[in-house]
Write a protein that holds these residues in place. Structure first.
Motif, PDB file in Angstrom:
ATOM      1  N   GLU A 156       0.684  -1.375   0.156  1.00 25.12           N
ATOM      2  CA  GLU A 156      -0.030   0.091   0.116  1.00 25.12           C
ATOM      3  C   GLU A 156       0.823   1.249   0.138  1.00 25.12           C
ATOM      4  O   GLU A 156       0.511   2.142  -0.628  1.00 25.12           O
ATOM      5  CB  GLU A 156      -1.042  -0.169   1.328  1.00 25.12           C
ATOM      6  CG  GLU A 156      -2.121  -0.751   1.037  1.00 25.12           C
ATOM      7  CD  GLU A 156      -2.770  -0.876   2.391  1.00 25.12           C
ATOM      8  OE1 GLU A 156      -4.007  -1.238   2.521  1.00 25.12           O
ATOM      9  OE2 GLU A 156      -2.299  -0.521   3.618  1.00 25.12           O
ATOM     10  N   ARG A 157       1.837   1.072   0.785  1.00 26.07           N
ATOM     11  CA  ARG A 157       2.758   2.300   1.036  1.00 26.07           C
ATOM     12  C   ARG A 157       3.640   2.635  -0.379  1.00 26.07           C
ATOM     13  O   ARG A 157       3.477   3.833  -0.784  1.00 26.07           O
ATOM     14  CB  ARG A 157       3.582   2.125   2.129  1.00 26.07           C
ATOM     15  CG  ARG A 157       4.512   3.449   2.447  1.00 26.07           C
ATOM     16  CD  ARG A 157       5.253   3.242   3.662  1.00 26.07           C
ATOM     17  NE  ARG A 157       6.118   4.307   4.051  1.00 26.07           N
ATOM     18  CZ  ARG A 157       6.613   4.448   5.453  1.00 26.07           C
ATOM     19  NH1 ARG A 157       6.353   3.424   6.168  1.00 26.07           N
ATOM     20  NH2 ARG A 157       7.361   5.533   5.651  1.00 26.07           N
TER      21      ARG A 157
ATOM     22  N   VAL B 119       2.546   5.996  -2.371  1.00 29.17           N
ATOM     23  CA  VAL B 119       3.757   7.187  -2.558  1.00 29.17           C
ATOM     24  C   VAL B 119       3.774   7.414  -3.863  1.00 29.17           C
ATOM     25  O   VAL B 119       4.171   8.601  -4.446  1.00 29.17           O
ATOM     26  CB  VAL B 119       4.825   6.764  -1.647  1.00 29.17           C
ATOM     27  CG1 VAL B 119       5.858   7.585  -1.907  1.00 29.17           C
ATOM     28  CG2 VAL B 119       4.340   6.889  -0.128  1.00 29.17           C
ATOM     29  N   LEU B 120       4.333   6.302  -4.671  1.00 27.03           N
ATOM     30  CA  LEU B 120       4.598   6.396  -6.052  1.00 27.03           C
ATOM     31  C   LEU B 120       3.612   7.007  -7.100  1.00 27.03           C
ATOM     32  O   LEU B 120       4.016   7.772  -7.795  1.00 27.03           O
ATOM     33  CB  LEU B 120       5.068   4.917  -6.633  1.00 27.03           C
ATOM     34  CG  LEU B 120       6.468   4.309  -6.002  1.00 27.03           C
ATOM     35  CD1 LEU B 120       6.849   3.134  -6.726  1.00 27.03           C
ATOM     36  CD2 LEU B 120       7.560   5.410  -6.039  1.00 27.03           C
TER      37      LEU B 120
ATOM     38  N   LEU C 292       5.888  -3.842  -7.890  1.00 23.96           N
ATOM     39  CA  LEU C 292       5.161  -4.594  -6.889  1.00 23.96           C
ATOM     40  C   LEU C 292       4.967  -6.126  -7.217  1.00 23.96           C
ATOM     41  O   LEU C 292       4.618  -6.977  -6.539  1.00 23.96           O
ATOM     42  CB  LEU C 292       4.038  -4.100  -6.374  1.00 23.96           C
ATOM     43  CG  LEU C 292       3.985  -2.772  -5.598  1.00 23.96           C
ATOM     44  CD1 LEU C 292       2.511  -2.099  -5.605  1.00 23.96           C
ATOM     45  CD2 LEU C 292       4.523  -2.836  -4.365  1.00 23.96           C
ATOM     46  N   GLY C 293       5.015  -6.399  -8.734  1.00 21.35           N
ATOM     47  CA  GLY C 293       4.752  -7.810  -9.299  1.00 21.35           C
ATOM     48  C   GLY C 293       3.385  -7.946  -9.110  1.00 21.35           C
ATOM     49  O   GLY C 293       2.855  -9.454  -8.737  1.00 21.35           O
TER      50      GLY C 293
ATOM     51  N   ALA D 127      -5.845   2.934  -3.448  1.00 21.07           N
ATOM     52  CA  ALA D 127      -7.032   3.608  -2.902  1.00 21.07           C
ATOM     53  C   ALA D 127      -7.042   2.981  -1.479  1.00 21.07           C
ATOM     54  O   ALA D 127      -7.841   3.828  -0.829  1.00 21.07           O
ATOM     55  CB  ALA D 127      -8.252   2.813  -3.814  1.00 21.07           C
ATOM     56  N   SER D 128      -6.921   1.791  -1.265  1.00 24.09           N
ATOM     57  CA  SER D 128      -6.666   1.544   0.262  1.00 24.09           C
ATOM     58  C   SER D 128      -6.073   2.387   1.135  1.00 24.09           C
ATOM     59  O   SER D 128      -6.180   2.731   2.264  1.00 24.09           O
ATOM     60  CB  SER D 128      -6.301   0.109   0.339  1.00 24.09           C
ATOM     61  OG  SER D 128      -6.167  -0.567   1.829  1.00 24.09           O
ATOM     62  N   GLY D 129      -4.716   2.712   0.763  1.00 20.90           N
ATOM     63  CA  GLY D 129      -3.776   3.662   1.461  1.00 20.90           C
ATOM     64  C   GLY D 129      -4.327   5.022   1.585  1.00 20.90           C
ATOM     65  O   GLY D 129      -4.339   5.748   2.718  1.00 20.90           O
TER      66      GLY D 129
END
Length: 297
Positions: A131-132, A136-137, A152-153, A164-166
């Motif tokens: 999530e982070r 951030v990116l 993230l693969g 969205a969760s972040g």
């Protein structure tokens, strides 16, 4: 077309960008610098012919740095379970304020904005590593989900869901934005502390305020958060009663007004604040000397 030579010419710009990404992902300037150095080590370990084939070295380095940070975040949870007391992100000074312009200190290369406020970084700590990275990116550095997917693969759609969760966590955690009256509130806290005016201090603190301190077992600090404005005021007054008291300065901390306690030219404590409706709601106090190295004047 970007080439390996063009990459070499733009190394300073790329390093600045990579450090800014890595610090926001890790909350530690030292770990961010290690991650960026590792990414460059992997770049120069490539055969020259392979480097020539990479049309966008900056994008390659960002992907590698992101993957390194993801690995660090994955192992950080276990390390922080062994950490003495609360763990807080490493506070950043304003390089120009401390007279360090154009230096080689990584702190001089950081862009200070709302995405590095302590309130923002503390909420990032509550996110999963994926999530982070996605938040951030994408939201801070505007990388497309197609590129984040390579880090993230996961599929771009899955990365979009992670971001969205972040965002939901950010809304729940009340981060960021520094209040317009934060500088005044911080200055008044300083004055109340220096004059030992506990009534004024209690009035400045929200009744439900929370103070978290990070000593890392290397400096004296409360091991658990102190809750309630009156309890925080009493704790701060007890510190003020210690002799000799340190010099207290209003300084920019992660781009927002904060306080720095200094004794004999050495920074002992850096405090960040969250202010709402003119009252302090959160205080984050970093005393771990390993996290204050960038504050050496």
């Amino acid at each position: 077309m970007a080439t390996a030579q063009a990459h070499d010419d733009g190394t300073a710009v790329e390093r600045r960008q990579l450090l800014n990404v890595a610090y926001r992902l890790l909350g530690s300037l030292a770990e961010a610098e290690d991650a960026v150095q590792e990414a460059y080590a992997r770049w120069y370990a490539l055969a020259p012919a392979r480097r020539e084939e990479i049309l966008a070295p900056g994008a390659w380095l960002t992907t590698v740095t992101g993957r390194i940070c993801l690995d660090v975040l994955g192992s950080a949870r276990a390390r922080r379970e062994r950490y003495v007391g609360s763990w807080l992100p490493e506070p950043l000074p304003d390089g120009t304020e401390w007279g360090r312009t154009g230096g080689t200190d990584p702190a001089d290369l950081m862009v200070l904005d709302e995405s590095v406020t302590m309130a923002f970084l503390v909420v990032l700590e509550a996110m999963t590593p994926a999530e982070r990275v996605a938040l951030v990116l994408h939201d801070v550095f505007r990388y497309p989900f197609a590129e984040i997917a390579g880090i993230l693969g996961r599929t771009p759609a899955a990365c979009k869901q992670l971001a969205a969760s972040g965002r939901r966590r950010l809304r729940t955690g009340r981060a960021p934005v520094a209040a317009a009256g934060q500088a005044d509130a911080v200055r008044r806290v300083k004055e109340a502390w220096e004059t030992r005016d506990i009534a004024a201090l209690v009035d400045l603190l929200d009744p439900a305020a929370v103070m978290t301190a990070d000593g890392g077992g290397l400096a004296q600090a409360v091991l658990r958060p102190v809750e309630g404005g009156a309890r925080i005021a009493a704790y701060l007054m007890a510190l003020a009663g210690a002799a000799p008291g340190p010099e207290l300065l209003v300084r920019s901390v992660n781009g927002a007004p904060g306080l720095v306690a200094r004794s004999g030219g050495t920074v002992l404590t850096v405090a960040s604040f969250e202010v709402a409706d003119g009252r302090v709601t959160r205080i984050w106090v970093v005393r771990n000397p390993e996290k204050l190295r960038s504050w050496a004047a």
